[in-house]
Design a protein around this motif. Structure first.
Motif, PDB file in Angstrom:
ATOM      1  N   LYS A  19       4.041  18.283  16.229  1.00  0.00           N
ATOM      2  CA  LYS A  19       2.987  18.205  15.215  1.00  0.00           C
ATOM      3  C   LYS A  19       1.693  17.683  15.824  1.00  0.00           C
ATOM      4  O   LYS A  19       0.600  18.190  15.523  1.00  0.00           O
ATOM      5  CB  LYS A  19       3.418  17.313  14.055  1.00  0.00           C
ATOM      6  CG  LYS A  19       2.396  17.249  12.918  1.00  0.00           C
ATOM      7  CD  LYS A  19       2.858  16.369  11.787  1.00  0.00           C
ATOM      8  CE  LYS A  19       1.856  16.397  10.627  1.00  0.00           C
ATOM      9  NZ  LYS A  19       0.480  16.050  11.023  1.00  0.00           N
ATOM     10  N   SER A  20       1.802  16.682  16.680  1.00  0.00           N
ATOM     11  CA  SER A  20       0.613  16.121  17.324  1.00  0.00           C
ATOM     12  C   SER A  20      -0.092  17.164  18.176  1.00  0.00           C
ATOM     13  O   SER A  20      -1.320  17.309  18.135  1.00  0.00           O
ATOM     14  CB  SER A  20       1.009  14.920  18.184  1.00  0.00           C
ATOM     15  OG  SER A  20      -0.121  14.391  18.849  1.00  0.00           O
ATOM     16  N   ASP A  23      -1.796  19.696  15.944  1.00  0.00           N
ATOM     17  CA  ASP A  23      -3.008  19.131  15.347  1.00  0.00           C
ATOM     18  C   ASP A  23      -4.179  19.192  16.328  1.00  0.00           C
ATOM     19  O   ASP A  23      -5.307  19.509  15.946  1.00  0.00           O
ATOM     20  CB  ASP A  23      -2.760  17.677  14.932  1.00  0.00           C
ATOM     21  CG  ASP A  23      -1.864  17.559  13.710  1.00  0.00           C
ATOM     22  OD1 ASP A  23      -1.684  18.580  13.013  1.00  0.00           O
ATOM     23  OD2 ASP A  23      -1.329  16.464  13.463  1.00  0.00           O
TER      24      ASP A  23
END
Length: 245
Positions: A19-20, A23
Protein backbone atom coordinates in the motif's frame (compact mmCIF):
# COMPACT_ATOMS: atom_id res chain seq x y z
CA UNK A 1 -4.88 3.36 -18.87
CA UNK A 2 -3.40 4.88 -22.05
CA UNK A 3 -0.97 3.41 -24.56
CA UNK A 4 1.67 5.94 -23.52
CA UNK A 5 1.55 4.86 -19.86
CA UNK A 6 4.56 3.03 -18.44
CA UNK A 7 3.89 -0.31 -16.72
CA UNK A 8 5.39 -0.96 -13.29
CA UNK A 9 5.29 -4.32 -11.52
CA UNK A 10 5.56 -4.30 -7.71
CA UNK A 11 6.55 -7.63 -6.16
CA UNK A 12 5.94 -7.35 -2.42
CA UNK A 13 4.35 -9.82 0.02
CA UNK A 14 3.62 -7.35 2.82
CA UNK A 15 0.23 -5.64 2.39
CA UNK A 16 1.25 -2.54 4.35
CA UNK A 17 4.43 -2.14 2.30
CA UNK A 18 2.49 -2.73 -0.92
CA UNK A 19 0.00 0.00 0.00
CA UNK A 20 2.83 2.39 0.84
CA UNK A 21 4.52 1.75 -2.51
CA UNK A 22 1.23 2.21 -4.39
CA UNK A 23 0.58 5.47 -2.55
CA UNK A 24 3.99 6.79 -3.63
CA UNK A 25 3.55 5.68 -7.24
CA UNK A 26 0.06 7.16 -7.27
CA UNK A 27 1.72 10.59 -7.30
CA UNK A 28 3.47 9.85 -10.60
CA UNK A 29 1.60 10.59 -13.84
CA UNK A 30 1.18 8.28 -16.82
CA UNK A 31 1.95 4.94 -15.20
CA UNK A 32 0.02 1.72 -14.60
CA UNK A 33 0.85 -0.46 -11.59
CA UNK A 34 0.62 -4.26 -11.48
CA UNK A 35 0.72 -5.82 -8.00
CA UNK A 36 2.03 -9.30 -7.16
CA UNK A 37 2.30 -10.75 -3.66
CA UNK A 38 4.52 -13.66 -4.73
CA UNK A 39 7.07 -14.51 -7.41
CA UNK A 40 4.79 -16.95 -9.29
CA UNK A 41 2.15 -14.29 -9.93
CA UNK A 42 4.87 -11.74 -10.73
CA UNK A 43 6.39 -14.06 -13.32
CA UNK A 44 2.98 -14.53 -14.99
CA UNK A 45 2.56 -10.75 -15.21
CA UNK A 46 6.05 -10.39 -16.65
CA UNK A 47 5.25 -12.89 -19.41
CA UNK A 48 1.76 -11.55 -20.17
CA UNK A 49 2.62 -7.84 -20.24
CA UNK A 50 5.62 -5.68 -21.12
CA UNK A 51 6.92 -4.23 -17.88
CA UNK A 52 8.95 -0.99 -17.94
CA UNK A 53 10.14 -1.14 -14.32
CA UNK A 54 10.23 -3.82 -11.61
CA UNK A 55 10.07 -2.93 -7.91
CA UNK A 56 11.02 -6.08 -6.00
CA UNK A 57 11.31 -6.99 -2.32
CA UNK A 58 13.99 -9.64 -1.81
CA UNK A 59 12.04 -11.46 0.93
CA UNK A 60 8.68 -12.65 -0.38
CA UNK A 61 7.98 -15.39 2.16
CA UNK A 62 8.67 -14.42 5.76
CA UNK A 63 7.68 -17.91 6.93
CA UNK A 64 10.61 -19.42 5.08
CA UNK A 65 14.02 -19.20 6.72
CA UNK A 66 16.57 -17.15 4.77
CA UNK A 67 14.09 -16.52 1.96
CA UNK A 68 15.50 -14.72 -1.09
CA UNK A 69 12.78 -15.56 -3.62
CA UNK A 70 12.77 -11.93 -4.81
CA UNK A 71 16.38 -12.33 -5.94
CA UNK A 72 15.50 -15.57 -7.70
CA UNK A 73 12.64 -13.78 -9.47
CA UNK A 74 15.06 -11.10 -10.73
CA UNK A 75 17.46 -13.81 -11.92
CA UNK A 76 14.59 -15.43 -13.84
CA UNK A 77 13.45 -12.26 -15.60
CA UNK A 78 17.05 -11.43 -16.54
CA UNK A 79 17.02 -14.68 -18.56
CA UNK A 80 14.18 -13.27 -20.71
CA UNK A 81 15.57 -11.30 -23.66
CA UNK A 82 13.21 -8.34 -23.38
CA UNK A 83 14.04 -7.90 -19.68
CA UNK A 84 17.85 -8.20 -19.80
CA UNK A 85 18.26 -4.47 -19.19
CA UNK A 86 14.85 -3.43 -17.82
CA UNK A 87 15.34 -1.26 -14.68
CA UNK A 88 14.85 -3.02 -11.35
CA UNK A 89 14.55 -1.24 -8.01
CA UNK A 90 15.19 -3.51 -5.04
CA UNK A 91 13.74 -2.94 -1.58
CA UNK A 92 14.74 -5.11 1.35
CA UNK A 93 15.40 -5.38 5.07
CA UNK A 94 18.42 -7.64 4.54
CA UNK A 95 21.83 -6.38 5.52
CA UNK A 96 23.60 -5.02 2.48
CA UNK A 97 23.26 -7.59 -0.35
CA UNK A 98 23.90 -4.73 -2.80
CA UNK A 99 27.20 -6.03 -4.21
CA UNK A 100 25.53 -9.14 -5.61
CA UNK A 101 22.50 -7.16 -6.75
CA UNK A 102 24.53 -4.61 -8.68
CA UNK A 103 27.27 -6.85 -10.09
CA UNK A 104 25.19 -9.87 -11.09
CA UNK A 105 21.62 -8.70 -11.54
CA UNK A 106 22.28 -5.17 -12.89
CA UNK A 107 19.71 -3.49 -10.68
CA UNK A 108 19.08 0.23 -10.98
CA UNK A 109 18.73 1.16 -7.30
CA UNK A 110 18.77 -0.45 -3.87
CA UNK A 111 16.59 0.76 -0.98
CA UNK A 112 16.90 -0.59 2.52
CA UNK A 113 13.76 -0.47 4.66
CA UNK A 114 12.72 2.00 5.94
CA UNK A 115 13.46 4.16 2.91
CA UNK A 116 12.91 7.82 2.05
CA UNK A 117 9.63 8.01 0.10
CA UNK A 118 10.55 11.09 -1.93
CA UNK A 119 13.91 9.61 -2.91
CA UNK A 120 12.15 6.41 -3.95
CA UNK A 121 9.61 8.38 -6.03
CA UNK A 122 12.29 10.26 -7.96
CA UNK A 123 14.29 7.08 -8.50
CA UNK A 124 11.21 5.54 -10.14
CA UNK A 125 10.82 8.58 -12.42
CA UNK A 126 14.52 8.41 -13.31
CA UNK A 127 14.40 4.67 -13.99
CA UNK A 128 11.42 5.01 -16.33
CA UNK A 129 13.42 7.40 -18.50
CA UNK A 130 15.76 4.53 -19.37
CA UNK A 131 13.11 2.63 -21.27
CA UNK A 132 11.09 4.83 -23.56
CA UNK A 133 10.73 2.74 -26.72
CA UNK A 134 7.78 0.37 -26.76
CA UNK A 135 8.03 -2.71 -28.93
CA UNK A 136 4.61 -3.62 -30.30
CA UNK A 137 3.65 -7.26 -30.06
CA UNK A 138 3.57 -8.87 -33.50
CA UNK A 139 0.35 -10.75 -32.74
CA UNK A 140 -2.72 -10.01 -30.65
CA UNK A 141 -4.17 -13.22 -29.17
CA UNK A 142 -7.60 -14.04 -27.78
CA UNK A 143 -9.45 -17.11 -26.55
CA UNK A 144 -12.65 -18.33 -28.17
CA UNK A 145 -14.41 -21.63 -27.45
CA UNK A 146 -11.28 -23.03 -25.82
CA UNK A 147 -9.07 -22.09 -28.78
CA UNK A 148 -6.36 -19.43 -28.77
CA UNK A 149 -6.50 -17.38 -31.97
CA UNK A 150 -4.08 -14.70 -33.17
CA UNK A 151 -4.16 -11.78 -35.59
CA UNK A 152 -1.22 -9.64 -36.68
CA UNK A 153 -1.36 -6.31 -34.88
CA UNK A 154 -0.26 -4.41 -37.98
CA UNK A 155 -3.45 -5.62 -39.71
CA UNK A 156 -5.81 -4.37 -36.98
CA UNK A 157 -7.57 -1.09 -37.82
CA UNK A 158 -9.43 -0.71 -34.53
CA UNK A 159 -10.99 -2.48 -31.53
CA UNK A 160 -14.53 -1.61 -30.50
CA UNK A 161 -16.38 -3.09 -27.54
CA UNK A 162 -20.19 -3.11 -27.47
CA UNK A 163 -22.40 -5.07 -25.08
CA UNK A 164 -19.55 -7.25 -23.75
CA UNK A 165 -18.36 -8.23 -27.23
CA UNK A 166 -15.07 -6.92 -28.66
CA UNK A 167 -15.15 -6.24 -32.39
CA UNK A 168 -11.82 -6.22 -34.26
CA UNK A 169 -11.86 -4.48 -37.64
CA UNK A 170 -9.09 -5.91 -39.81
CA UNK A 171 -7.24 -4.34 -42.74
CA UNK A 172 -8.57 -7.09 -45.03
CA UNK A 173 -12.14 -5.98 -44.33
CA UNK A 174 -12.83 -8.98 -42.10
CA UNK A 175 -14.40 -8.36 -38.72
CA UNK A 176 -13.55 -10.61 -35.78
CA UNK A 177 -15.93 -10.90 -32.84
CA UNK A 178 -14.15 -11.92 -29.66
CA UNK A 179 -15.12 -12.41 -26.00
CA UNK A 180 -15.13 -9.23 -23.93
CA UNK A 181 -11.84 -7.77 -22.83
CA UNK A 182 -11.54 -4.34 -21.24
CA UNK A 183 -9.81 -1.51 -23.10
CA UNK A 184 -7.31 -1.37 -20.26
CA UNK A 185 -6.24 -5.00 -20.77
CA UNK A 186 -6.13 -4.65 -24.54
CA UNK A 187 -3.83 -1.62 -24.24
CA UNK A 188 -1.63 -3.40 -21.70
CA UNK A 189 -1.26 -6.47 -23.89
CA UNK A 190 -0.56 -4.53 -27.09
CA UNK A 191 2.13 -2.43 -25.38
CA UNK A 192 2.16 -0.09 -28.36
CA UNK A 193 2.14 3.66 -28.85
CA UNK A 194 0.46 3.05 -32.21
CA UNK A 195 -2.83 1.99 -30.61
CA UNK A 196 -4.67 4.88 -28.96
CA UNK A 197 -7.97 5.10 -27.10
CA UNK A 198 -10.23 7.57 -28.88
CA UNK A 199 -13.36 6.83 -26.82
CA UNK A 200 -14.43 4.73 -23.86
CA UNK A 201 -15.08 1.70 -26.04
CA UNK A 202 -12.71 2.19 -29.02
CA UNK A 203 -8.97 1.75 -29.60
CA UNK A 204 -7.61 2.80 -33.00
CA UNK A 205 -4.39 1.96 -34.83
CA UNK A 206 -2.90 5.35 -35.73
CA UNK A 207 -1.37 3.87 -38.92
CA UNK A 208 -4.92 3.86 -40.33
CA UNK A 209 -5.83 7.42 -39.34
CA UNK A 210 -6.31 9.65 -42.40
CA UNK A 211 -7.24 12.78 -40.49
CA UNK A 212 -8.92 14.19 -37.40
CA UNK A 213 -11.95 16.49 -37.38
CA UNK A 214 -11.26 18.22 -34.07
CA UNK A 215 -14.34 20.46 -34.22
CA UNK A 216 -16.75 17.57 -34.67
CA UNK A 217 -14.72 15.05 -32.64
CA UNK A 218 -14.25 12.52 -35.46
CA UNK A 219 -11.31 10.28 -36.33
CA UNK A 220 -11.31 9.78 -40.11
CA UNK A 221 -9.91 6.42 -41.23
CA UNK A 222 -8.07 5.34 -44.37
CA UNK A 223 -9.44 3.00 -47.03
CA UNK A 224 -13.14 3.68 -46.51
CA UNK A 225 -13.18 2.33 -42.95
CA UNK A 226 -15.34 5.30 -42.03
CA UNK A 227 -15.05 7.49 -38.95
CA UNK A 228 -14.78 6.92 -35.20
CA UNK A 229 -16.07 9.19 -32.48
CA UNK A 230 -13.70 10.85 -30.02
CA UNK A 231 -14.98 10.66 -26.46
CA UNK A 232 -15.18 14.09 -24.75
CA UNK A 233 -13.25 12.96 -21.67
CA UNK A 234 -10.56 11.20 -23.72
CA UNK A 235 -10.26 13.71 -26.58
CA UNK A 236 -7.51 15.87 -25.05
CA UNK A 237 -5.27 12.94 -24.14
CA UNK A 238 -5.90 11.25 -27.50
CA UNK A 239 -4.84 14.37 -29.42
CA UNK A 240 -1.75 14.81 -27.24
CA UNK A 241 -0.63 11.22 -27.83
CA UNK A 242 -1.42 11.38 -31.54
CA UNK A 243 0.57 14.57 -32.08
CA UNK A 244 3.47 13.29 -29.98
CA UNK A 245 3.76 10.13 -32.06
Amino acid sequence: MYSSDKQILIVEDNEKSMKSLCDILGRIKDIYVHKAMNSDKAYRYALEYSIDLFVVDIILNTKKFADISGLKFIENIRSIDKYKFTPVIVITSLEDPRLYIYSHLHCFRYFEKPYDKEEFKYSVIEALEYKTLKKTKEFYSYKDDGMINSVKTKNIVYFQTVERITRIQCKSGNVLYTPYKSNKNIILELNSEKFLRCSNNTIVNMDFIKGIDVANSYVILENDFGVLNMGPRIKKKFLQDFLRC
